[in-house]
Design a protein around this motif. Structure first.
Motif, PDB file in Angstrom:
ATOM      1  N   CYS A 118       0.940  -1.296   0.083  1.00  0.00           N
ATOM      2  CA  CYS A 118       0.105   0.102   0.232  1.00  0.00           C
ATOM      3  C   CYS A 118       0.956   1.315  -0.203  1.00  0.00           C
ATOM      4  O   CYS A 118       0.744   2.371  -0.654  1.00  0.00           O
ATOM      5  N   LEU A 119       1.764   1.278   0.779  1.00  0.00           N
ATOM      6  CA  LEU A 119       2.677   2.528   0.969  1.00  0.00           C
ATOM      7  C   LEU A 119       3.679   2.441  -0.275  1.00  0.00           C
ATOM      8  O   LEU A 119       3.834   3.475  -0.863  1.00  0.00           O
ATOM      9  N   THR A 120       3.856   1.341  -0.789  1.00  0.00           N
ATOM     10  CA  THR A 120       4.647   1.497  -2.302  1.00  0.00           C
ATOM     11  C   THR A 120       3.879   2.265  -3.277  1.00  0.00           C
ATOM     12  O   THR A 120       4.172   3.112  -4.043  1.00  0.00           O
ATOM     13  N   ALA A 121       2.564   1.794  -3.198  1.00  0.00           N
ATOM     14  CA  ALA A 121       1.766   2.353  -4.367  1.00  0.00           C
ATOM     15  C   ALA A 121       1.666   3.858  -4.194  1.00  0.00           C
ATOM     16  O   ALA A 121       1.717   4.708  -5.184  1.00  0.00           O
ATOM     17  N   ASN A 122       1.415   4.115  -2.946  1.00  0.00           N
ATOM     18  CA  ASN A 122       1.493   5.478  -2.505  1.00  0.00           C
ATOM     19  C   ASN A 122       2.469   6.339  -3.080  1.00  0.00           C
ATOM     20  O   ASN A 122       2.420   7.346  -3.585  1.00  0.00           O
ATOM     21  N   ILE A 123       3.753   5.939  -2.618  1.00  0.00           N
ATOM     22  CA  ILE A 123       5.014   6.670  -3.036  1.00  0.00           C
ATOM     23  C   ILE A 123       5.351   6.607  -4.478  1.00  0.00           C
ATOM     24  O   ILE A 123       5.607   7.757  -4.838  1.00  0.00           O
ATOM     25  N   VAL A 124       5.054   5.518  -5.350  1.00  0.00           N
ATOM     26  CA  VAL A 124       5.080   5.427  -6.660  1.00  0.00           C
ATOM     27  C   VAL A 124       4.232   6.461  -7.459  1.00  0.00           C
ATOM     28  O   VAL A 124       4.525   7.355  -7.953  1.00  0.00           O
ATOM     29  N   LYS A 125       2.746   6.683  -6.745  1.00  0.00           N
ATOM     30  CA  LYS A 125       1.801   7.303  -7.409  1.00  0.00           C
ATOM     31  C   LYS A 125       2.390   8.872  -6.888  1.00  0.00           C
ATOM     32  O   LYS A 125       2.431   9.727  -7.991  1.00  0.00           O
ATOM     33  N   SER A 126       2.886   9.359  -5.642  1.00  0.00           N
ATOM     34  CA  SER A 126       3.071  10.547  -5.503  1.00  0.00           C
ATOM     35  C   SER A 126       4.314  11.167  -6.437  1.00  0.00           C
ATOM     36  O   SER A 126       4.287  12.024  -6.822  1.00  0.00           O
ATOM     37  N   HIS A 127       5.370  10.022  -6.578  1.00  0.00           N
ATOM     38  CA  HIS A 127       6.368  10.458  -7.518  1.00  0.00           C
ATOM     39  C   HIS A 127       6.020  10.594  -8.976  1.00  0.00           C
ATOM     40  O   HIS A 127       6.239  11.825  -9.207  1.00  0.00           O
ATOM     41  N   ARG A 128       5.188   9.762  -9.423  1.00  0.00           N
ATOM     42  CA  ARG A 128       4.581  10.021 -10.724  1.00  0.00           C
ATOM     43  C   ARG A 128       3.935  11.508 -10.849  1.00  0.00           C
ATOM     44  O   ARG A 128       3.846  12.335 -11.702  1.00  0.00           O
ATOM     45  N   GLU A 129       3.206  11.909  -9.647  1.00  0.00           N
ATOM     46  CA  GLU A 129       2.253  13.036  -9.890  1.00  0.00           C
ATOM     47  C   GLU A 129       3.234  14.381  -9.732  1.00  0.00           C
ATOM     48  O   GLU A 129       2.819  15.348 -10.166  1.00  0.00           O
ATOM     49  N   ARG A 165       8.270  13.706 -17.120  1.00  0.00           N
ATOM     50  CA  ARG A 165       8.129  12.259 -17.380  1.00  0.00           C
ATOM     51  C   ARG A 165       9.436  11.761 -17.935  1.00  0.00           C
ATOM     52  O   ARG A 165      10.094  12.276 -18.709  1.00  0.00           O
ATOM     53  N   VAL A 166       9.848  10.607 -17.430  1.00  0.00           N
ATOM     54  CA  VAL A 166      11.089   9.972 -17.891  1.00  0.00           C
ATOM     55  C   VAL A 166      11.094   9.908 -19.425  1.00  0.00           C
ATOM     56  O   VAL A 166      12.103  10.171 -20.189  1.00  0.00           O
ATOM     57  N   GLU A 167       9.941   9.571 -19.883  1.00  0.00           N
ATOM     58  CA  GLU A 167       9.770   9.310 -21.537  1.00  0.00           C
ATOM     59  C   GLU A 167      10.006  10.340 -22.072  1.00  0.00           C
ATOM     60  O   GLU A 167      10.783  10.723 -23.082  1.00  0.00           O
ATOM     61  N   GLU A 168       9.465  11.786 -21.608  1.00  0.00           N
ATOM     62  CA  GLU A 168       9.682  12.886 -21.979  1.00  0.00           C
ATOM     63  C   GLU A 168      11.352  13.462 -22.227  1.00  0.00           C
ATOM     64  O   GLU A 168      11.818  13.819 -23.163  1.00  0.00           O
TER      65      GLU A 168
END
Ligand SMILES: CCN1C(=O)COc2cc(N(CC(F)(F)F)S(=O)(=O)c3ccc(C)c(C)c3)ccc21
Length: 260
Positions: A16-27, A32-35
């Motif tokens: 759950c915490l991993t999902a929250n941190i990955v989401k926070s990072h993405r936002e 974005r790394v692709e850009e």
């Protein structure tokens, strides 16, 4: 579903915490790394490099300080979205950001570094160390490039960058923390989440390398602070008009406007 999952064994709650941190990072990762990778072909021309090299020290520092301050706003937003960060006292939130925001920026910068030709994304294009010559601190620039190059060599995924920057930020060893135990609990939850993620993807070897990186980060940031201090000492009045207040709040001890 996240709430349901979180009541199950700790392994799932670290998911759950991993999902929250990955989401926070993405936002809050700014680009974005692709850009960033799609822009790698846009390299500064000889004329553009010469133009940067003919700028004054003050102007180059101002441009960098502005971009750094802008990037740090995204790091502040990243921190605020990590479950548990806003439950810390205001004082401890500021202590963690003062101590860790530059470290997070420097880790994130590996995403805007091209290890194939040693160039970094700056003001819309990619350039080598020569772009920053007029800053007058080639040792600091060289160490930033070396750090980015060595971090790129670990081929961190976005998930690993997210978790590593959260671990770097939630450092319970920062001086002046009021509730060190509370930060240590949050830090250990993130650390467990990071370790679980790495083990599942058979990336355990990265862990030992990243702990060395944390030491390099520390020396890189103290070098930055020294350089910045000597720069500001030479131009006290100018500096106050040159740099955004947040920069002063984070990198100098002058009691400026509070970090909003
Ligand atoms: C060492 C800490 N530092 C300073 O002391 C002054 O301001 C900075 C700005 C940035 N920026 C990157 C960010 F925008 F992500 F912050 S930069 O301006 O795009 C830039 C990219 C790459 C390099 C080599 C440099 C010199 C600047 C990074 C670090 C610093």
């Amino acid at each position: 579903t996240c709430r349901l999952v979180c009541v199950l064994p700790s392994l799932l709650s670290s998911d759950c915490l991993t999902a929250n941190i990955v989401k926070s990072h993405r936002e809050t990762c700014q680009y974005r790394v692709e850009e960033l990778q799609a822009l790698r072909w846009k390299v500064f021309s000889r004329e553009e490099v010469l133009a940067y090299q003919s700028k004054s020290v003050e102007e180059m520092w101002q441009r960098c300080a502005y971009r750094l301050t802008d990037s740090i706003q995204y790091v502040v937003e990243f921190a605020k979205r990590i479950d548990g960060f806003l439950e810390l006292s205001q004082n401890d939130q500021i202590v963690l950001l003062k101590g860790g925001s530059l470290e997070v920026v420097l880790v994130r910068m590996c995403r805007s570094f091209n290890p194939d030709n040693g160039t970094v994304f700056f003001e819309g294009k990619y350039g080598g160390t020569e772009v920053f010559k007029s800053l007058g601190c080639n040792d600091l620039i060289a160490s930033i490039f070396e750090f980015s190059q060595s971090l790129c060599a670990l081929h961190l995924s976005e998930q690993e960058v997210a978790l590593f920057t959260a671990v770097v930020l939630l450092n319970p060893e920062r001086a002046w923390l009021q509730d060190k135990e509370k930060v240590a609990r949050l830090h250990s939850h993130v650390d467990v989440a990071f370790k679980n993620t790495l083990q599942r993807s058979h990336r355990d070897t990265v862990l030992s390398k990243l702990s060395q990186k944390t030491l390099q980060l520390k020396s890189l940031c103290s070098l930055h602070i020294d350089r910045l201090r000597s720069f500001l000492e030479l131009r006290p009045l100018l500096a106050h008009s040159l740099f955004p207040p947040l920069y002063h709040e984070l990198f100098t001890d002058s009691p400026d406007a509070p970090l909003e």
